[in-house]
Design a protein around this motif. Sequence first.
Motif, mmCIF file in Angstrom:
data_model
loop_
_atom_site.group_PDB
_atom_site.id
_atom_site.type_symbol
_atom_site.label_atom_id
_atom_site.label_comp_id
_atom_site.label_asym_id
_atom_site.label_seq_id
_atom_site.Cartn_x
_atom_site.Cartn_y
_atom_site.Cartn_z
ATOM 1 N N ASP A 101 12.392 11.434 1.125
ATOM 2 C CA ASP A 101 10.942 11.660 0.809
ATOM 3 C C ASP A 101 9.915 10.561 0.831
ATOM 4 O OD1 ASP A 101 11.565 13.700 -1.774
ATOM 5 O OD2 ASP A 101 10.887 14.291 0.289
ATOM 6 N N PHE A 102 9.006 10.306 1.670
ATOM 7 C CA PHE A 102 8.276 9.210 1.779
ATOM 8 C C PHE A 102 6.876 9.271 1.049
ATOM 9 C CE2 PHE A 102 4.438 7.408 4.179
ATOM 10 C CZ PHE A 102 5.038 5.806 4.060
ATOM 11 N N PHE A 140 5.865 12.855 2.483
ATOM 12 C CA PHE A 140 6.470 13.309 3.670
ATOM 13 C C PHE A 140 7.910 13.172 3.962
ATOM 14 C CE2 PHE A 140 1.919 11.373 3.434
ATOM 15 C CZ PHE A 140 1.308 12.274 4.342
ATOM 16 N N THR A 141 8.575 14.036 4.805
ATOM 17 C CA THR A 141 9.895 13.742 4.872
ATOM 18 C C THR A 141 10.061 13.256 6.125
ATOM 19 O OG1 THR A 141 9.940 16.077 3.853
ATOM 20 C CG2 THR A 141 11.881 15.332 4.963
ATOM 21 N N VAL A 142 11.087 12.245 5.896
ATOM 22 C CA VAL A 142 11.434 11.435 7.124
ATOM 23 C C VAL A 142 12.952 11.332 7.070
ATOM 24 C CG1 VAL A 142 9.377 10.151 7.502
ATOM 25 C CG2 VAL A 142 11.112 9.222 5.857
ATOM 26 N N MET A 179 0.869 -1.222 -0.075
ATOM 27 C CA MET A 179 0.016 -0.119 0.098
ATOM 28 C C MET A 179 0.710 1.265 0.162
ATOM 29 S SD MET A 179 -3.192 -1.123 2.673
ATOM 30 C CE MET A 179 -4.181 0.150 1.881
ATOM 31 N N THR A 180 2.208 1.265 0.045
ATOM 32 C CA THR A 180 3.201 2.119 0.012
ATOM 33 C C THR A 180 4.148 2.039 -0.904
ATOM 34 O OG1 THR A 180 4.614 1.371 1.653
ATOM 35 C CG2 THR A 180 2.642 2.696 2.493
ATOM 36 N N LEU A 181 4.657 3.430 -1.378
ATOM 37 C CA LEU A 181 5.651 3.551 -2.224
ATOM 38 C C LEU A 181 6.644 4.325 -1.564
ATOM 39 C CD1 LEU A 181 7.099 3.224 -5.060
ATOM 40 C CD2 LEU A 181 5.601 5.279 -5.516
#
Length: 100
Positions: A34-35, A80-82, A15-17
Amino acid sequence: MKIKGLILLAALFTMTLFTACNDDDATTETATADFDLNISGLENLGEGFTYEGWIIVDGSPVTTGLFNVDDNGNLDKTSFTVAESDLASATTFVLTIEPS
């Protein structure tokens, strides 16, 4: 069916990239990445609630950020930034519903 108050668990790679990019302009010692969240099928939670994404790193949750979903299922934020090291070590993605 409203799902307020329930915790949604999502498989990390279905479900995520994840997109890891060094932030060359960062002034801190921690490199960021970047997420990018690519997820569908979520509903608008209405007032009072918001979604929060988490990655599990070494058994501990690390927030990826908050977002909302409109009536058409569109996320109001998808990038989002992680910390790059957290993203590289993440084993699971978890989605929760939080009071706003």
